[in-house]
Design a protein around this motif. Structure first.
Motif, short mmCIF file in Angstrom:
data_model
loop_
_atom_site.label_atom_id
_atom_site.label_comp_id
_atom_site.label_asym_id
_atom_site.label_seq_id
_atom_site.Cartn_x
_atom_site.Cartn_y
_atom_site.Cartn_z
N SER A 75 0.88 -1.18 0.00
CA SER A 75 0.00 0.00 0.00
C SER A 75 0.90 1.21 0.00
CB SER A 75 -0.88 0.03 1.25
OG SER A 75 -1.46 1.31 1.41
N ALA A 76 0.62 2.14 -0.92
CA ALA A 76 1.42 3.37 -0.96
C ALA A 76 0.89 4.37 0.05
CB ALA A 76 1.38 3.95 -2.38
N GLY A 77 -0.27 4.08 0.62
CA GLY A 77 -0.87 5.01 1.60
C GLY A 77 -1.66 6.14 0.96
N ARG A 79 -4.60 6.09 -0.77
CA ARG A 79 -6.06 6.06 -0.53
C ARG A 79 -6.41 6.74 0.81
NH1 ARG A 79 -8.75 4.84 -4.11
NH2 ARG A 79 -8.89 2.61 -4.29
N LEU A 242 -8.97 -5.45 -1.25
CA LEU A 242 -8.05 -5.38 -2.39
C LEU A 242 -7.90 -6.76 -3.01
CD1 LEU A 242 -5.83 -3.99 -4.11
CD2 LEU A 242 -4.22 -4.56 -2.30
N ASN A 268 -11.59 -2.93 -4.59
CA ASN A 268 -10.76 -2.33 -5.65
C ASN A 268 -9.70 -3.32 -6.10
OD1 ASN A 268 -8.76 -0.03 -3.53
ND2 ASN A 268 -9.32 -2.13 -3.20
O1 PAZ Z 1 -2.54 2.89 -0.38
P1 PAZ Z 1 -2.85 2.76 -1.86
O2 PAZ Z 1 -3.56 3.97 -2.37
O3 PAZ Z 1 -1.64 2.39 -2.65
O4 PAZ Z 1 -3.81 1.50 -2.00
C1 PAZ Z 1 -5.03 1.50 -1.34
C2 PAZ Z 1 -5.47 0.07 -1.02
C3 PAZ Z 1 -5.55 -0.74 -2.29
C4 PAZ Z 1 -4.47 -0.58 -0.07
C5 PAZ Z 1 -6.86 0.19 -0.34
O5 PAZ Z 1 -7.77 0.79 -1.19
C6 PAZ Z 1 -7.38 -1.18 0.08
O6 PAZ Z 1 -7.97 -1.91 -0.67
N1 PAZ Z 1 -7.17 -1.55 1.36
C7 PAZ Z 1 -7.58 -2.83 1.91
C8 PAZ Z 1 -6.60 -3.89 1.51
C9 PAZ Z 1 -7.04 -5.28 1.97
O7 PAZ Z 1 -7.78 -5.98 1.25
O8 PAZ Z 1 -6.61 -5.64 3.06
#
Ligand code: PAZ
Length: 342
Positions: A75-77, A79, A242, A268
């Motif tokens: 995760s780039a952080g 979101r 994710l 996503n």
């Molecule tokens: O931090 P980021 O913008 O690179 O990505 C966001 C993300 C994909 C980590 C977030 O939207 C997400 O889906 N978080 C939950 C991840 C999981 O399934 O645990």
């Protein structure tokens, strides 16, 4: 009028929670950060404001107590950080877009964006000054779990005015403290020592066998269930899901909702997460938000002179969080209006 707010002192224990929290160490800064959070939450509760807990970034799983090696979740952080901006109604672009390297290799603000960057800075400064933003860092999955539980308990008095927006990418597997070795795992055979764990003598979760590093991880406890049922029963809880395989995304989101009975899962895909997300709600509804493509960027294919630009080589025209956050705010307004309890 100032309402009297009662925030419970410390976290109420129960057996399900205790198993994990009794055997995995409390982060060193938890008490200090808890005090900051308590003051922050009381301040906003007294003014009858909503408070959102936005989690952001990945968590790590250390393999050694004195950590040299760890497993990371991607995760780039972005979101979480961008959503937090929209929760604060800053309505701005990601500030990294405004930066560049100058000829001396120093990071400077692109002159083209001086104005917007000034706006971001002013809004950030205002948020800090008005005590509207509290940043609490975490790195490991253990820190994440301790912090989540502590903050959820502190936010309980806010009832439906508290929102959990769980955008962090949290590890599904971890090394329990009782199976964590103290020192750096040695890769060369002449230094192999099967390090017993200091306290329990249990076999280590990570060790060398011949030239191979073997890692045997435990599942992370289902913290979302605990959050929904025990730590934050009146809060609005939004989780993210994710995936990389588009064919299972919606199904996985539905399954998470069924398992944990919270309000909404936002699904996503790794490669399209800046362009599209799917809202899967408890009533079975499935709604996609898709932002149009904007200006071109230097994608890998875009760097090659004759490669036609693809959709992936474009930035989204708007930050998708600027669409997500108002939707969440609407849902929470309804939730507060209903005054429901699960
Ligand atoms: O931090 P980021 O913008 O690179 O990505 C966001 C993300 C994909 C980590 C977030 O939207 C997400 O889906 N978080 C939950 C991840 C999981 O399934 O645990």
């Amino acid at each position: 009028m100032v309402k009297e707010i009662h925030i419970p002192n410390g976290v109420r224990a129960n057996n399900v929670d205790m198993e994990y929290f009794e055997s995995n160490p409390k982060p060193a800064n938890l008490d200090a950060h808890s005090t900051l959070a308590r003051t922050f939450i009381e301040h906003h509760a007294e003014q009858n404001r909503r408070v959102a807990l936005v989690t952001s970034g990945g968590t790590t799983v250390p393999l050694e107590n004195q950590t040299v090696r760890f497993i990371d979740n991607f995760s780039a952080g972005t979101r979480g950080a961008t959503s937090a901006e929209y929760f604060l109604e800053s309505g701005t672009n990601c500030f990294l877009d405004y930066m560049m390297f100058n000829d001396a290799g120093t990071v400077v603000i692109n002159t083209k964006y001086q104005h917007q960057m000034g706006d971001v800075l002013a809004k950030y400064t205002k948020a800090r000054k008005e005590n509207a933003l509290l940043l609490l860092p975490f790195t490991t999955v253990n820190e994440y779990l301790w912090y989540l539980r502590e903050l959820a308990m502190l936010m309980q008095p806010l009832g439906p005015k508290s929102l959990f927006y769980l955008a962090a990418a949290v590890s599904d597997f971890f090394v329990p403290a009782e199976r964590m070795v103290e020192h750096k795992i040695q890769s060369s055979e002449e230094f192999h020592v099967r390090q017993p764990n200091g306290t329990t003598g249990q076999p280590p979760a990570a060790h060398m066998e011949g030239k191979q590093l073997l890692i045997d991880l435990d599942p992370v406890p289902k913290f979302l269930k605990l959050l929904v049922d025990r730590w934050a029963p009146q809060s609005m809880i939004i989780s993210f899901k994710l995936e990389t395989d588009p064919s299972i995304l919606a199904e996985k989101a539905r399954s998470a909702l069924k398992k944990y009975s919270h309000h909404l899962v936002i699904g996503n895909l790794l490669n399209t997460r800046k362009w599209e997300v799917v809202f899967v709600s408890a009533d079975g509804g499935e709604k996609w938000l898709r932002v149009p493509a904007g200006r071109r960027t230097k994608s890998v294919s875009g760097l090659l002179p004759d490669t036609p630009s693809t959709e992936e080589s474009r930035e989204p025209a708007v930050e998708i969080e600027s669409w997500i956050v108002p939707e969440i705010e609407k849902l929470q307004t309804e939730w507060i209006g209903h005054g429901e309890q699960r």
